[in-house]
Design a protein around this motif. Sequence first.
Motif, PDB file in Angstrom:
ATOM      1  N   ALA A  99       0.637  -1.080   0.026  1.00 37.62           N
ATOM      2  CA  ALA A  99      -0.100  -0.052  -0.104  1.00 37.62           C
ATOM      3  C   ALA A  99       0.980   1.259   0.055  1.00 37.62           C
ATOM      4  O   ALA A  99       0.336   2.428   0.285  1.00 37.62           O
ATOM      5  N   THR A 100       2.067   1.263  -0.253  1.00 34.61           N
ATOM      6  CA  THR A 100       2.937   2.393  -0.337  1.00 34.61           C
ATOM      7  C   THR A 100       3.094   2.951  -1.743  1.00 34.61           C
ATOM      8  O   THR A 100       3.049   2.300  -2.664  1.00 34.61           O
ATOM      9  N   TYR A 101       3.163   4.255  -1.799  1.00 32.97           N
ATOM     10  CA  TYR A 101       3.334   5.028  -3.186  1.00 32.97           C
ATOM     11  C   TYR A 101       4.372   6.255  -2.799  1.00 32.97           C
ATOM     12  O   TYR A 101       4.281   6.690  -1.799  1.00 32.97           O
ATOM     13  N   ASP A 102       4.300   6.858  -4.110  1.00 34.92           N
ATOM     14  CA  ASP A 102       5.419   7.684  -3.976  1.00 34.92           C
ATOM     15  C   ASP A 102       4.640   9.317  -4.157  1.00 34.92           C
ATOM     16  O   ASP A 102       3.638   9.365  -4.926  1.00 34.92           O
ATOM     17  N   VAL A 103       5.260  10.244  -3.463  1.00 30.91           N
ATOM     18  CA  VAL A 103       4.703  11.560  -3.492  1.00 30.91           C
ATOM     19  C   VAL A 103       5.675  12.417  -3.757  1.00 30.91           C
ATOM     20  O   VAL A 103       6.892  12.435  -3.153  1.00 30.91           O
ATOM     21  N   TYR A 104       5.776  13.444  -4.767  1.00 33.90           N
ATOM     22  CA  TYR A 104       6.811  14.513  -5.159  1.00 33.90           C
ATOM     23  C   TYR A 104       6.149  15.829  -4.386  1.00 33.90           C
ATOM     24  O   TYR A 104       5.075  15.958  -4.439  1.00 33.90           O
ATOM     25  N   SER A 105       7.376  16.549  -4.057  1.00 33.09           N
ATOM     26  CA  SER A 105       7.171  17.534  -3.343  1.00 33.09           C
ATOM     27  C   SER A 105       7.625  18.832  -4.135  1.00 33.09           C
ATOM     28  O   SER A 105       8.665  18.632  -4.680  1.00 33.09           O
ATOM     29  N   SER A 106       7.326  20.124  -4.099  1.00 32.80           N
ATOM     30  CA  SER A 106       7.956  21.425  -4.574  1.00 32.80           C
ATOM     31  C   SER A 106       8.908  22.077  -3.656  1.00 32.80           C
ATOM     32  O   SER A 106       9.387  22.659  -4.166  1.00 32.80           O
ATOM     33  N   ALA A 107       8.994  21.516  -2.680  1.00 36.87           N
ATOM     34  CA  ALA A 107       9.893  22.111  -1.592  1.00 36.87           C
ATOM     35  C   ALA A 107      10.672  21.188  -0.804  1.00 36.87           C
ATOM     36  O   ALA A 107      10.446  20.021  -0.274  1.00 36.87           O
ATOM     37  N   TRP A 108      11.959  21.558  -0.526  1.00 34.61           N
ATOM     38  CA  TRP A 108      12.940  20.808   0.466  1.00 34.61           C
ATOM     39  C   TRP A 108      12.904  21.025   1.743  1.00 34.61           C
ATOM     40  O   TRP A 108      13.137  22.323   1.789  1.00 34.61           O
TER      41      TRP A 108
END
Length: 130
Positions: A99-108
Amino acid sequence: MTTEQWKQIDEKLQNVLSPIVKLKIDDYEVSLALRQVSQFRNAIVVYVNGKFCGKWLAEDCEERRRFFPRKKRCLTNTNELKKMGIKSKNEIQKYKQMATYDVYSSAWTSFKAMKKHFEMNNKSIEISEG
């Protein structure tokens, strides 16, 4: 890029009012700025060639792989699985992995993580004079 140059960039990104730091990374002009992302939280926001496109986070592309942080998220948590009757640690681990998925963010949120990611995914990093 030298360790001293990275330290200078880190120091420039300590204050929200600091000017934008510009880097020349391979064929991209990357701008970094410390910005407020929530009421009590700041993060380093990345602009590529002077802009940010939301589709970079949604679609697999060169910009996303090179410049944006990936985080893993799970659809469920341990307590929910236990309520469903799954008790063993191995079963919980297996369900969480499925049930794991990747999420990308615009900030570090971490300068060290950003630096490491940039160095691993790009060949040439220089401070831009513009």
